[in-house]
Every structure is written in structure tokens, then in C-alpha cells.
Design a protein around this motif. Structure first.
Motif, PDB file in Angstrom:
ATOM      1  N   TYR A 184      22.692  76.185  30.708  1.00 22.30           N
ATOM      2  CA  TYR A 184      22.509  75.806  32.110  1.00 22.30           C
ATOM      3  C   TYR A 184      23.619  74.858  32.577  1.00 22.30           C
ATOM      4  O   TYR A 184      23.943  74.827  33.771  1.00 22.30           O
ATOM      5  CB  TYR A 184      21.129  75.195  32.330  1.00 22.30           C
ATOM      6  CG  TYR A 184      20.079  76.252  32.594  1.00 22.30           C
ATOM      7  CD1 TYR A 184      20.095  76.989  33.785  1.00 22.30           C
ATOM      8  CD2 TYR A 184      19.114  76.556  31.649  1.00 22.30           C
ATOM      9  CE1 TYR A 184      19.159  77.981  34.030  1.00 22.30           C
ATOM     10  CE2 TYR A 184      18.166  77.550  31.881  1.00 22.30           C
ATOM     11  CZ  TYR A 184      18.194  78.257  33.076  1.00 22.30           C
ATOM     12  OH  TYR A 184      17.272  79.259  33.313  1.00 22.30           O
ATOM     13  N   PHE A 185      24.203  74.115  31.654  1.00 21.42           N
ATOM     14  CA  PHE A 185      25.361  73.288  32.010  1.00 21.42           C
ATOM     15  C   PHE A 185      26.516  74.178  32.457  1.00 21.42           C
ATOM     16  O   PHE A 185      27.179  73.894  33.461  1.00 21.42           O
ATOM     17  CB  PHE A 185      25.773  72.434  30.812  1.00 21.42           C
ATOM     18  CG  PHE A 185      27.005  71.602  31.050  1.00 21.42           C
ATOM     19  CD1 PHE A 185      26.945  70.448  31.813  1.00 21.42           C
ATOM     20  CD2 PHE A 185      28.227  71.974  30.505  1.00 21.42           C
ATOM     21  CE1 PHE A 185      28.083  69.673  32.037  1.00 21.42           C
ATOM     22  CE2 PHE A 185      29.367  71.213  30.726  1.00 21.42           C
ATOM     23  CZ  PHE A 185      29.292  70.060  31.496  1.00 21.42           C
ATOM     24  N   LEU A 186      26.758  75.257  31.725  1.00 22.57           N
ATOM     25  CA  LEU A 186      27.822  76.188  32.120  1.00 22.57           C
ATOM     26  C   LEU A 186      27.498  76.838  33.465  1.00 22.57           C
ATOM     27  O   LEU A 186      28.368  76.963  34.328  1.00 22.57           O
ATOM     28  CB  LEU A 186      28.014  77.264  31.046  1.00 22.57           C
ATOM     29  CG  LEU A 186      29.179  78.233  31.284  1.00 22.57           C
ATOM     30  CD1 LEU A 186      29.771  78.709  29.955  1.00 22.57           C
ATOM     31  CD2 LEU A 186      28.760  79.452  32.107  1.00 22.57           C
ATOM     32  N   ILE A 187      26.246  77.256  33.643  1.00 22.00           N
ATOM     33  CA  ILE A 187      25.847  77.884  34.901  1.00 22.00           C
ATOM     34  C   ILE A 187      26.055  76.925  36.069  1.00 22.00           C
ATOM     35  O   ILE A 187      26.533  77.327  37.140  1.00 22.00           O
ATOM     36  CB  ILE A 187      24.376  78.346  34.824  1.00 22.00           C
ATOM     37  CG1 ILE A 187      24.260  79.562  33.889  1.00 22.00           C
ATOM     38  CG2 ILE A 187      23.833  78.688  36.216  1.00 22.00           C
ATOM     39  CD1 ILE A 187      22.834  79.962  33.586  1.00 22.00           C
ATOM     40  N   ASN A 188      25.720  75.654  35.866  1.00 20.31           N
ATOM     41  CA  ASN A 188      25.907  74.677  36.939  1.00 20.31           C
ATOM     42  C   ASN A 188      27.381  74.504  37.276  1.00 20.31           C
ATOM     43  O   ASN A 188      27.765  74.408  38.444  1.00 20.31           O
ATOM     44  CB  ASN A 188      25.289  73.342  36.540  1.00 20.31           C
ATOM     45  CG  ASN A 188      25.118  72.401  37.715  1.00 20.31           C
ATOM     46  OD1 ASN A 188      24.547  72.768  38.742  1.00 20.31           O
ATOM     47  ND2 ASN A 188      25.628  71.193  37.587  1.00 20.31           N
ATOM     48  N   ASN A 189      28.229  74.469  36.251  1.00 24.99           N
ATOM     49  CA  ASN A 189      29.674  74.393  36.493  1.00 24.99           C
ATOM     50  C   ASN A 189      30.157  75.616  37.269  1.00 24.99           C
ATOM     51  O   ASN A 189      30.960  75.506  38.210  1.00 24.99           O
ATOM     52  CB  ASN A 189      30.423  74.305  35.163  1.00 24.99           C
ATOM     53  CG  ASN A 189      30.398  72.907  34.568  1.00 24.99           C
ATOM     54  OD1 ASN A 189      29.802  71.998  35.134  1.00 24.99           O
ATOM     55  ND2 ASN A 189      31.021  72.739  33.424  1.00 24.99           N
ATOM     56  N   ALA A 190      29.688  76.791  36.854  1.00 21.07           N
ATOM     57  CA  ALA A 190      30.081  78.030  37.533  1.00 21.07           C
ATOM     58  C   ALA A 190      29.631  78.010  38.990  1.00 21.07           C
ATOM     59  O   ALA A 190      30.359  78.449  39.887  1.00 21.07           O
ATOM     60  CB  ALA A 190      29.485  79.237  36.811  1.00 21.07           C
ATOM     61  N   ASN A 191      28.438  77.484  39.245  1.00 25.91           N
ATOM     62  CA  ASN A 191      27.935  77.423  40.621  1.00 25.91           C
ATOM     63  C   ASN A 191      28.787  76.499  41.494  1.00 25.91           C
ATOM     64  O   ASN A 191      28.985  76.772  42.685  1.00 25.91           O
ATOM     65  CB  ASN A 191      26.478  76.953  40.628  1.00 25.91           C
ATOM     66  CG  ASN A 191      25.519  78.048  40.204  1.00 25.91           C
ATOM     67  OD1 ASN A 191      25.846  79.236  40.296  1.00 25.91           O
ATOM     68  ND2 ASN A 191      24.342  77.675  39.738  1.00 25.91           N
ATOM     69  N   HIS A 192      29.279  75.421  40.927  1.00 20.87           N
ATOM     70  CA  HIS A 192      30.184  74.545  41.678  1.00 20.87           C
ATOM     71  C   HIS A 192      31.449  75.320  42.062  1.00 20.87           C
ATOM     72  O   HIS A 192      31.912  75.257  43.208  1.00 20.87           O
ATOM     73  CB  HIS A 192      30.566  73.319  40.842  1.00 20.87           C
ATOM     74  CG  HIS A 192      29.583  72.200  40.924  1.00 20.87           C
ATOM     75  ND1 HIS A 192      29.448  71.408  42.045  1.00 20.87           N
ATOM     76  CD2 HIS A 192      28.664  71.750  40.038  1.00 20.87           C
ATOM     77  CE1 HIS A 192      28.505  70.503  41.838  1.00 20.87           C
ATOM     78  NE2 HIS A 192      28.009  70.686  40.623  1.00 20.87           N
TER      79      HIS A 192
END
Length: 322
Positions: free
Chosen positions: A113-121
Motif C-alpha cells: 500500500y506504500f507503493l500504491i500511495n506513491n503511485a497515486n501521488h
């Protein structure tokens, strides 16, 4: 003894405090020192590219993607077992008796989810850039590929991926996280829809293949084929796989052993991979797979009459299989 000058001093300080108390600052509306505000992080293509590199970095920051996920799923599939340094935490996967507070589960879930959050940014802020630079769509496409990849991992580990009618998909995050408010799971169908939507965008806008460490249009199509296979959409999975093969952008290695010996350097077959360096630190795939995770007796017995045996299994001087 209390002197007049001290009384006057106290009255002066009190007056100042009373005056300043009438001009209170809202502590929830203060910009943190030395921190760039979120709306100013990505204001041009170069900044978007830097943020994208950071998102790729989440793949290799630690061992969740490189080691832990393939290892624990292989133990559940009986092809691996706890290694010489493995203990109860690793053995719980081998015995199919995993508790919710397991170290690996917490780490993998958080990292993905950390990666997903970065991708969403990257996605949400790059989409708002006013530029004609073609790299804009490519950056968004690469970020969507990485988001799809992580959501696919999460669905297979925590969702009922095998039943598209199930309500037990995963928590879908399409925007950067701004609060700790709980969010319900999406359905399995909704999860598949977002994954495939991201991959279709990546197929259309991601760059052509140039390096196995970065997302490309062909990598998105290959992942789409795998997602459709899990979704049980076999005809479309086969069609996507055939398109990857017929693209001639990648080809099979000359021998089975080349898949392993040429995995990082000069590989012809790999389409997308997470790099690791065996010499830089001990928290890497090579070390983890000879310390905490090992090849199972069951796998060895299944490979004994296989032509790939010598390429797939190696033995140490003490006779330990790896």
C-alpha cells in the motif's frame, strides 16, 4: 522580600501574555518546517519523473516484493520450506497455520500500500500538469502499471481472487491517502476492473520496451494476460499472451539454465523484474533463499526425473539443496 520592580515586571509580562492570547494561531493550519506542501511536489515533468523513480524504489526497498512474497506463497504451495535460519514465523506458512499478526503479513501489506500511495501521488499530480510533453502520459502509464501490479499481489494474498462474484476483494486506493479513516473492501469484480483499467492505459501509453527494470507496453500486456488467467477469462488471456509472443520484443533463452544465470544481465526472456544485488547487503533474495527459505523435499522429489533438475536445484558442499 518582594520589591516593587518585581511587581511591575510581573504585571508587564502578564499584560503581554493577555495581549498575545487574543491572537491565537490555529495549530492545525501551520505548514511543517522544512516540508514542501503536497500541492507543490510535482509541478513539472522532471519532478514527476523523480517521483516515479521513487515509486520504482518501493519495489526494492526491503524484501517484500523480491523475497518474502514469492517465498511465503511457495511455502504454502509446498515447493519451499523454512531454511536453516527459519523459525516459527516462516513455518506457519509451510503448515498453513498463519495468524493475523504474522510479521511477514504486516510488512508485505504495508509495503504494497506504500507503493500504491506513491503511485497515486504520481498519477493524480502528473495528470494535472499542463504540458504537451509526451512523457506526461508515459509517466502516468508507468505509475498505473505499478499500481496494478501491487493491487494484483494484494488481491491474490488477501482477496478471493478465484470468485469474481465475491464481495471479498481488497481495499482500493485511487487517491493519495489523507486520513486514517477505515475503508471497506471492494468486491473482487471491482478490484479486477481497476487492475485491468490501469493495464489498458499502460498498454496504450507506456513506453516501448527498453529495460527489464521499468514498465513498458509489452510488460503491461504480459501482466494483463496473467490477470485474465486468474480471472478465468482464458480465451482473452491466451490472446494477450499470443500478442506478447508475436511482438518479437522478447524471446526465449537458449537453455533453461540461462533463465537464472542471465536473469539480471543480458537477459533475452525477462520482461519486467525487480533487481537485487547479492553483494551489497544481506537483505536480498540470494541471502534470504539460502538462510530463511529453502527448497522443499517435495519439490526435489518432483524434479528428480525432470530434464531441468540440474539447472533448477544446486547443492552445497555439505549437501544442502538450494
Amino acid at each position: 522580600m518582594i520589591q516593587i520592580k518585581y511587581i511591575k515586571h510581573i504585571l508587564t509580562v502578564t499584560g503581554i501574555l493577555m495581549f498575545t492570547s487574543c491572537n491565537l494561531t490555529d495549530v492545525t493550519d501551520v505548514d511543517p518546517v522544512y516540508q514542501i506542501s503536497e500541492d507543490k511536489v510535482i509541478t513539472n515533468i522532471d519532478q514527476a519523473q523523480t517521483a516515479l523513480y521513487g515509486t520504482y524504489g518501493a519495489l526494492i526497498d526491503g524484501a517484500s516484493y523480491i523475497s518474502y512474497t514469492p517465498a511465503i506463497t511457495s511455502m504454502m504451495g509446498l515447493t519451499m520450506k523454512p531454511g536453516v535460519w527459519g523459525g516459527g514465523t516462516e513455518n506457519s506458512f509451510f503448515k498453513n497455520d498463519v495468524l493475523s499478526d504474522n510479521y511477514y503479513l504486516e510488512l508485505i501489506y504495508t509495503d504494497m500500500y506504500f507503493l500504491i500511495n506513491n503511485a497515486n501521488h504520481v498519477i493524480t499530480k502528473t495528470e494535472k500538469l499542463e504540458t504537451e510533453d509526451a512523457r506526461k502520459n508515459e509517466i502516468v502509464a508507468e505509475a498505473k502499471f505499478l499500481r496494478a501490479l501491487s493491487n494484483f499481489y494484494l488481491l491474490r494474498l488477501w482477496g478471493e481472487f478465484f470468485d469474481e462474484n465475491s464481495t471479498n476483494g481488497i481495499v482500493l486506493k485511487k487517491e493519495p491517502i489523507v486520513s486514517a479513516n477505515p475503508q471497506a473492501r471492494a468486491s473482487v469484480a471491482e478490484t479486477y476492473n481497476l487492475i485491468l483499467e490501469d493495464l489498458e492505459y499502460a498498454i496504450q501509453y507506456a513506453p516501448s520496451f527498453s529495460d527489464t527494470f521499468y514498465a513498458s507496453s509489452i510488460a503491461a500486456k504480459a501482466l494483463k494476460s496473467k490477470v485474465l488467467l486468474y480471472k478465468k477469462d482464458y480465451s482473452n488471456a491466451a490472446q494477450a499472451a499470443l500478442e506478447v509472443i508475436n511482438s518479437n520484443e522478447r524471446e526465449l533463452e537458449d537453455t533453461f539454465s540461462d533463465i537464472f544465470t542471465k536473469k539480471i544481465i543480458e537477459t533475452k526472456e525477462a520482461i519486467f523484474q525487480t533487481p537485487f544485488d547479492n553483494s551489497n547487503d544481506r537483505n536480498n533474495k540470494a541471502f534470504m533463499y539460502r538462510a530463511y527459505f529453502g527448497v522443499s523435499d517435495y519439490y526435489i522429489s518432483q524434479m528428480e526425473d525432470d530434464a531441468r533438475y540440474e539447472a533448477a536445484i544446486a547443492y552445497t558442499s555439505s549437501g544442502s539443496a538450494r
